[in-house]
Scaffold this active site. Structure first.
Site, PDB file in Angstrom:
ATOM      1  N   GLY A   1      -7.507  67.835 -69.442  1.00 17.30           N
ATOM      2  CA  GLY A   1      -6.287  68.877 -69.029  1.00 17.30           C
ATOM      3  C   GLY A   1      -7.463  70.384 -70.038  1.00 17.30           C
ATOM      4  N   HIS A   2      -6.401  70.337 -71.482  1.00 18.67           N
ATOM      5  CA  HIS A   2      -6.960  71.778 -72.114  1.00 18.67           C
ATOM      6  C   HIS A   2      -6.425  73.060 -70.685  1.00 18.67           C
ATOM      7  CE1 HIS A   2      -9.462  69.466 -74.636  1.00 18.67           C
ATOM      8  NE2 HIS A   2      -8.303  70.078 -75.440  1.00 18.67           N
ATOM      9  N   HIS A   3      -5.406  73.208 -70.057  1.00 18.34           N
ATOM     10  CA  HIS A   3      -5.466  74.492 -70.013  1.00 18.34           C
ATOM     11  C   HIS A   3      -3.916  74.082 -69.240  1.00 18.34           C
ATOM     12  CE1 HIS A   3      -6.232  71.690 -66.260  1.00 18.34           C
ATOM     13  NE2 HIS A   3      -5.323  71.720 -65.924  1.00 18.34           N
ATOM     14  N   ALA A   4      -3.288  75.429 -68.457  1.00 16.51           N
ATOM     15  CA  ALA A   4      -1.977  75.552 -68.397  1.00 16.51           C
ATOM     16  C   ALA A   4      -1.990  76.281 -67.058  1.00 16.51           C
ATOM     17  CB  ALA A   4      -0.918  76.554 -68.839  1.00 16.51           C
TER      18      ALA A   4
ATOM     19  N   ARG B   1      -1.205  71.845 -71.626  1.00 13.92           N
ATOM     20  CA  ARG B   1      -1.127  70.555 -70.838  1.00 13.92           C
ATOM     21  C   ARG B   1      -2.703  69.653 -71.684  1.00 13.92           C
ATOM     22  NH1 ARG B   1      -0.803  70.033 -65.775  1.00 13.92           N
ATOM     23  NH2 ARG B   1       0.306  72.162 -66.485  1.00 13.92           N
TER      24      ARG B   1
END
Ligand code: TYD
Length: 136
Positions: free
Chosen positions: A47-50, A95
């Site tokens: 993840g590590h993104h929106a 997230r």
């Protein structure tokens, strides 16, 4: 932060369980894409993104994992360990997915096709995006 976890109704009988997911009925959007993660290596954080506009429902259909949700002000950690539970992840939500059991299969139902332009992959850009789009 409001966490929306759906509990899907299994059609169970002596043969076992079956869960059916229909758009606009069990899932609050049109399902344009399904993808899933498995064989996730120990210690990995994904993840590590929106997303600017994409909405998702995450279902850990086998095994378990944890989801960190961050709306820029508040963080929540939600364990996913039941094949009949679905976590709603809105747009504008950072997230991270982690703590995958070795047998984990994390399925994602998404409201849009894959589009790299919809991703915000840098946390500071995410906070700026929230500021700029405040009130929308
Ligand atoms: P990535 O965005 O890194 O996954 P995550 O952020 O959830 O850890 O995606 C991994 C790779 O898969 C990357 O090369 C892009 C590709 N991909 C697709 O081609 N289609 C998709 O629908 C998704 C989610 C990823």
């Amino acid at each position: 932060m409001q966490v929306i976890k759906y509990v899907f109704q299994p059609h169970g009988d002596e043969r076992g369980q079956l869960v059916a997911l229909e758009e606009f009925k069990d899932i609050p959007f049109k399902i344009k894409r399904v993808y899933y993660m498995y064989d996730t290596a120990k210690g990995v954080v994904r993840g590590h993104h929106a997303h600017k506009s994409l909405e998702q429902i995450l279902v850990c259909i086998h095994g378990s994992c944890k989801i960190l949700l961050d709306n820029g002000q508040e963080k929540k950690i939600i364990p996913l360990e039941k094949p009949y539970e679905g976590l709603y992840v809105a747009n504008n939500m950072w997230r991270e997915m982690y703590d995958f059991s070795t047998d984990a299969v994390l399925m994602v139902l998404a409201s849009e096709l894959y589009d790299e332009n919809d991703y915000i992959r840098n946390y500071d850009d995410f906070l700026n995006f929230l500021k700029v789009n405040k009130g929308e």
